[in-house]
Each structure stands twice: as C-alpha cells, then as structure tokens.
Design an enzyme around this catalytic site. Sequence first.
Site, PDB file in Angstrom:
ATOM      1  N   TYR A   1      26.423  49.781  50.288  1.00  0.00           N
ATOM      2  CA  TYR A   1      26.432  49.458  51.564  1.00  0.00           C
ATOM      3  C   TYR A   1      25.771  48.563  52.986  1.00  0.00           C
ATOM      4  CZ  TYR A   1      26.761  50.809  57.246  1.00  0.00           C
ATOM      5  OH  TYR A   1      26.234  50.268  57.745  1.00  0.00           O
TER       6      TYR A   1
ATOM      7  N   GLU B   1      21.947  59.657  58.366  1.00  0.00           N
ATOM      8  CA  GLU B   1      23.665  58.887  59.293  1.00  0.00           C
ATOM      9  C   GLU B   1      24.145  59.251  58.332  1.00  0.00           C
ATOM     10  OE1 GLU B   1      23.915  55.309  61.450  1.00  0.00           O
ATOM     11  OE2 GLU B   1      25.739  55.333  60.652  1.00  0.00           O
TER      12      GLU B   1
ATOM     13  N   HIS C   1      26.446  56.232  55.171  1.00  0.00           N
ATOM     14  CA  HIS C   1      27.678  55.853  54.955  1.00  0.00           C
ATOM     15  C   HIS C   1      28.507  56.790  54.737  1.00  0.00           C
ATOM     16  CE1 HIS C   1      30.172  52.388  56.279  1.00  0.00           C
ATOM     17  NE2 HIS C   1      29.580  52.398  57.164  1.00  0.00           N
TER      18      HIS C   1
HETATM   19  O1  KDG Z   1      33.566  48.900  61.413  1.00  0.00           O
HETATM   20  C1  KDG Z   1      32.873  49.751  60.775  1.00  0.00           C
HETATM   21  C2  KDG Z   1      30.944  49.374  61.448  1.00  0.00           C
HETATM   22  O2  KDG Z   1      30.689  49.601  62.259  1.00  0.00           O
HETATM   23  C3  KDG Z   1      30.334  50.577  60.131  1.00  0.00           C
HETATM   24  O3  KDG Z   1      30.391  50.282  58.754  1.00  0.00           O
HETATM   25  C4  KDG Z   1      28.990  50.092  60.537  1.00  0.00           C
HETATM   26  O4  KDG Z   1      28.300  52.296  59.293  1.00  0.00           O
HETATM   27  C5  KDG Z   1      27.569  51.340  60.044  1.00  0.00           C
HETATM   28  C6  KDG Z   1      26.381  51.152  61.091  1.00  0.00           C
HETATM   29  O5  KDG Z   1      26.298  52.532  61.407  1.00  0.00           O
HETATM   30  O6  KDG Z   1      26.322  50.778  62.367  1.00  0.00           O
HETATM   31 MG    MG Z   2      26.581  53.883  60.394  1.00  0.00          MG
END
Ligand code: KDG
Ligand code: MG
Length: 410
Positions: free
Chosen positions: A160, A243, A219
């Site tokens: 990611y 997060e 993620h």
């Molecule tokens: O549209 C999806 C994104 O906004 C996301 O993948 C972004 O995880 C994300 C972040 O923390 O900004």
């Molecule tokens: Mg995020």
Amino acid sequence: MKITGAKVFVGGPGKNYVTLKILTDQGVYGLGDATLNNRETLPAAYLRDYIIPNLIGMDPRNSEDIWQFLYRGAYFRRGPVAMAAFGAVDMALWDIKGKLAGLPVYQLLGGKSREGAMVYAHATGSDLADLMDSIAHYVAQGYKAVRVQCGIPGMPSASYAVPERKGEGEGKNYITDYAGIRPKIETWDTGRYMRYMPGALMEIRDHFGPDLHILHDVHHRLLPREAAEFAKAVEPVGLYWLEDPTPAEDQEALRLIRQHSTTPIAIGEVFNSIWECNKLIENELIDFIRVAVTYAGGITHARRIVDLAALHHVRTGFHGAPSHSPISMAAQAHLNAWAPNFGIQEYLVLGTPQCDALFPSEHRLASGMMHVSDAPGLGVDFVEREAARYDYTPGSHPVVRLEDGTLWNY
Ligand code: KDG
Ligand code: MG
C-alpha cells in the site's frame, strides 16, 4: 433569503474534484466538496438529480434543518455517496453563513483554540533506505510528523502507498494515482509484513530520534489478533499512531488490540457517520478519529463526532488524502482551528499552480503547521473558467489478493 440555484462541476488537475456551488438571491454563494475518490460521478448525480431541485427556495441560513431534511428525508440513510452529497451542501451553507456574518467559519464554531494545526506528510519508499530519504526530505521542510510506508522484502508486489522503484515516491501520490476503470491487482503477504515492519519502524525511530512524530497506516490489512500482536510489537517505537490496523466494519475488533497494547490507534477514514464510531469512542477503544468532512456529512455532522470524541479523550486526525479538494481541506482547517480535541491533520500539498488557479485561497502551510485563513466563510474560492479546462477521468482503487488468489482488503 433563498437558494436560487446550484451547479455541480466534476474535474480538476489530476483529480476528479466534485465541486458544488450554491447560489442565493442575495448574490452570496457557497462552495462544497463532494469528491468520493474513484466514484466521483455518484455524489454528483445525487446532488443534481435529488438534492438541488429540493434546495431551490430554501433559506440557506437554516443549515441544521436542511441537513436533517436531507438525512431523514432520504429514508435510506448514510453511506458514502449520500453523505458526500450532504457534506457538500453543508459546507456550502457554512460558507454562505460565514460570508453573511463577515466571519471565518472557525469564529462561528467558537473561535480559535490554537495558532496553527499540526499536519503530517506522506513519506514513502520502495525500500527502507528509499523511505529514509523521503522522511529526511519532509523533516528538512520543517514537518513535525510524517506517515511512513515502505516496500517489504519478498512481498510479491509493492504494498500500500509504496512505489515499485527506488526514488519514484517523491512528488507522486501512490494512494490515488490509479487511472482507468480496471483496477491494478496487488498481492499481499501478512507474514512478511508482520516480520519486517516493526524492525523497520524501529530503525526509523533510531535514525530520526525521539522528537519526530511517526505514523504508520496498515490500511485494513490485518486480522484482529494479528493487529494486536503488531501493535504490541511496535510499542518501543513510540508511534504517534497506528492507522486502520483492521478493516473498519467491526467496531469490536478494536477491543482486542486495546487489551494487548498501548500503541495509539487511529481509524475512521471510511466512516460516514457517528453511528460507525460511537461505540469505539464511548468505549475509548481508539485514540484518533479519522473521519472527513466530505463523506461524513459536512461540518454539521463532523462537529457532532468531534464533540462526542472530546468527552472520551479521542482526538481528531481528519482524513486529508489528495482526493479532498481545497474546499473540504478548508472546512477541516476551520474545525482544526476550533476543536478543543484537535490532534493532527493529514495534509498532502495540493498546491500545484493549476490547483491554486482553480481554488484560490489564503490558507497557508508553514513548517508543518496549517494556518487558517481569516477570510469570511470557508476562505477558498472556485474559478469556473479554470474548471472548464478539466474533464472527468474514470479511476479505480487497486484490488488486493493473497498469493493463492484470495481476495483481501485494499
Ligand atoms: O481513496 C482512498 C484513499 O483516500 C486512502 O487509501 C488514503 O489511507 C489513506 C490515507 O490514510 O490517506
Ligand atoms: Mg489511511
């Protein structure tokens, strides 16, 4: 006072921003952002087909009643599409309210609680050395907080928000750069991630010292037990937050993590309402709430979440991925200036010359702090003749599979 019309624009430099402009019989207009990343035409259609015909003739000053009309009147409540459309209307009505009062929106919320709001940047690297360079780049610019993502040795594909090749991370948004309706497929391996990432985070801490706020985004990739193990393993790093350790649907999953670790947890960028996070907040299972004014129903609804969070020591960390236009970032800047329980703001520099030409504003970023504009309303404008230069480009988030083909969470 009456709403006389409203227009929806879809497009922008490198992004399909969904911009709502509400017009009134007093010449004052309001702006809102309904951008729902990679599904932008849907809130635009909701606005055009269902909401705008109802807004005409309403008094724009009654933003609370209009919010309730949209929410309760829909019958099928919530969801990202509807809440993004309501959010745009709500932002535009606060913009109008501020312009009528001659005051910036933060004054209508209760005034400033701080001079500047700390933001975090995104550092990324194909490997740890590459990531270290990216972090150093932001630290040199004065950022106090950086989200760190890096390639995992042996991972079948880039994970990611990570570039495939060294040095490609700088200046490119790996979280939104996916043009085309057919998704890119990523392959994920939880074991490799769990074995590598805690050590990598510790190396970052050792390299940059105790003062840098380090954030990391899982993620939604881990199961609750794995997330608990990971959160415990990274405790010595002293993360500012971990997060989205688990998929966000299951509020109870966060309890297991809490029972095993003191690592601060942030979640909520995919939540659309208070009903998806009220239990998390009331049970004090998280430390930061990550909703966005865009798809959490605008300032009116986000403020309710912020107030509930304040009762339970939960701080804000609004979503600020590049898919948010400068309008919703401005709405968040006003909430950040006011919120007694402000934590941090995700902020990716949008400020290309094209973006500034489309959305002129006086909000300023300096040394990793956001300084809110004192202009009446939201303090950001929208230049229609610039907007005419952009079309809608379909896009898609990547889809993730395990090595055996099993579908996983992006
Ligand atoms: O549209 C999806 C994104 O906004 C996301 O993948 C972004 O995880 C994300 C972040 O923390 O900004
Ligand atoms: Mg995020």
